[in-house]
Motif scaffolding. Structure first.
Motif, PDB file in Angstrom:
ATOM      1  N   ILE A  88       0.829  -1.220   0.000  1.00 45.19           N
ATOM      2  CA  ILE A  88       0.000   0.000   0.000  1.00 45.19           C
ATOM      3  C   ILE A  88       0.864   1.270   0.000  1.00 45.19           C
ATOM      4  O   ILE A  88       0.618   2.183  -0.784  1.00 45.19           O
ATOM      5  CB  ILE A  88      -1.003  -0.011   1.184  1.00 45.19           C
ATOM      6  CG1 ILE A  88      -2.011  -1.148   0.999  1.00 45.19           C
ATOM      7  CG2 ILE A  88      -1.736   1.331   1.295  1.00 45.19           C
ATOM      8  CD1 ILE A  88      -2.948  -1.350   2.176  1.00 45.19           C
ATOM      9  N   PRO A  89       1.917   1.356   0.847  1.00 43.09           N
ATOM     10  CA  PRO A  89       2.762   2.559   0.792  1.00 43.09           C
ATOM     11  C   PRO A  89       3.367   2.793  -0.597  1.00 43.09           C
ATOM     12  O   PRO A  89       3.457   3.933  -1.061  1.00 43.09           O
ATOM     13  CB  PRO A  89       3.845   2.289   1.843  1.00 43.09           C
ATOM     14  CG  PRO A  89       3.202   1.354   2.813  1.00 43.09           C
ATOM     15  CD  PRO A  89       2.328   0.473   1.969  1.00 43.09           C
ATOM     16  N   GLY A  90       3.765   1.698  -1.261  1.00 50.59           N
ATOM     17  CA  GLY A  90       4.333   1.822  -2.612  1.00 50.59           C
ATOM     18  C   GLY A  90       3.318   2.365  -3.601  1.00 50.59           C
ATOM     19  O   GLY A  90       3.631   3.232  -4.432  1.00 50.59           O
ATOM     20  N   ALA A  91       2.087   1.866  -3.518  1.00 53.85           N
ATOM     21  CA  ALA A  91       1.017   2.340  -4.412  1.00 53.85           C
ATOM     22  C   ALA A  91       0.701   3.809  -4.130  1.00 53.85           C
ATOM     23  O   ALA A  91       0.514   4.605  -5.056  1.00 53.85           O
ATOM     24  CB  ALA A  91      -0.230   1.474  -4.249  1.00 53.85           C
ATOM     25  N   LEU A  92       0.655   4.175  -2.855  1.00 54.09           N
ATOM     26  CA  LEU A  92       0.396   5.580  -2.491  1.00 54.09           C
ATOM     27  C   LEU A  92       1.510   6.493  -2.989  1.00 54.09           C
ATOM     28  O   LEU A  92       1.250   7.588  -3.496  1.00 54.09           O
ATOM     29  CB  LEU A  92       0.254   5.715  -0.969  1.00 54.09           C
ATOM     30  CG  LEU A  92      -1.092   5.290  -0.377  1.00 54.09           C
ATOM     31  CD1 LEU A  92      -0.995   5.170   1.145  1.00 54.09           C
ATOM     32  CD2 LEU A  92      -2.207   6.271  -0.767  1.00 54.09           C
TER      33      LEU A  92
END
Length: 232
Positions: A130-134
């Motif tokens: 999720i952090p990577g996608a954000l």
């Protein structure tokens, strides 16, 4: 799914198998409320007329079509890695007005600060990072641009929770089997809901990604939430 590539392939394959019946299932699973949530998402994206929107994990393009309805002369990039879902969307009236593109949410093929808003529906519960996608969404957003996402959320621990869990664990897979012939896909979707971040956890991840004015609103007995934030 230990390995993220395996997970991505599984998700890709699953959405491929249910693509043809996906919209019908969504209407049934949400008692037709999903349209109102998408209107809410587009409203929160605060798109300028003639602006640029990236709708990532567009699926059959529900949010993308809604944005085109609401905002004059909007340029919409509808992107997903589940190609059969997009093929279904491309058969819909008005599909030619959208730019349909294959894209991986963790490696977006767009320039920095390219979009006025980035929207998504049911993206984050399907990604392993999720952090990577954000971070990728933040990168392609213009300063002052809005990030808005609609996703399922684990039901609150209250009197309704057992009933919601029955709906998720038994009714949805049964409906899925009857309508799409794919019960296991509709087992995965509820499981990914129950195992997903709480709204506050997702809001925290958005703040950690650098978004400001992060907020969220729950819908449908607290089983759905729309989150939003602004890139400084």
């Amino acid at each position: 799914m230990t390995h993220s590539t395996d997970h991505a392939v599984y998700v890709q394959d699953m959405f491929g198998r249910i693509a043809a019946r996906y919209d019908l299932m969504n209407r049934l699973m949400t008692f037709n409320q999903d349209r109102a949530w998408r209107r809410f998402v587009v409203g929160k994206a605060a798109l300028p007329p003639g602006g640029w929107l990236l709708d990532i994990a567009t699926g059959t393009g529900d949010i993308a079509f809604e944005a085109r309805r609401q905002v004059r002369d909007l340029h919409v990039v509808a992107a997903d890695f589940a190609l059969p879902m997009m093929r279904v969307g491309q058969q819909r009236p008005g599909a030619d007005a959208l730019a349909w593109q294959a894209a991986d949410t963790l490696r977006l093929p767009y320039a920095d600060s390219a979009f006025d808003a980035v929207t998504s529906g049911y993206l984050f519960r399907n990604v392993t990072d999720i952090p990577g996608a954000l971070a990728e969404q933040m990168r392609v957003l213009k300063p002052g641009g809005h990030l808005v996402t609609l996703d399922t959320t684990p039901p609150r621990r209250n009197l309704l929770r057992p009933f919601i869990q029955i709906h998720l664990k038994y009714i949805i897979p049964t409906l899925g089997r009857i309508i799409s012939g794919e019960a296991d896909a509709y087992k995965y979707l509820p499981e990914s809901t129950l195992g997903f971040k709480t709204p506050e956890e997702l809001a925290t991840l958005m703040r950690e990604a650098g978004l400001q004015y992060v907020g969220y609103q729950r819908f449908m007995f607290g089983t759905m939430a729309v989150h939003w934030g602004i890139k400084p």
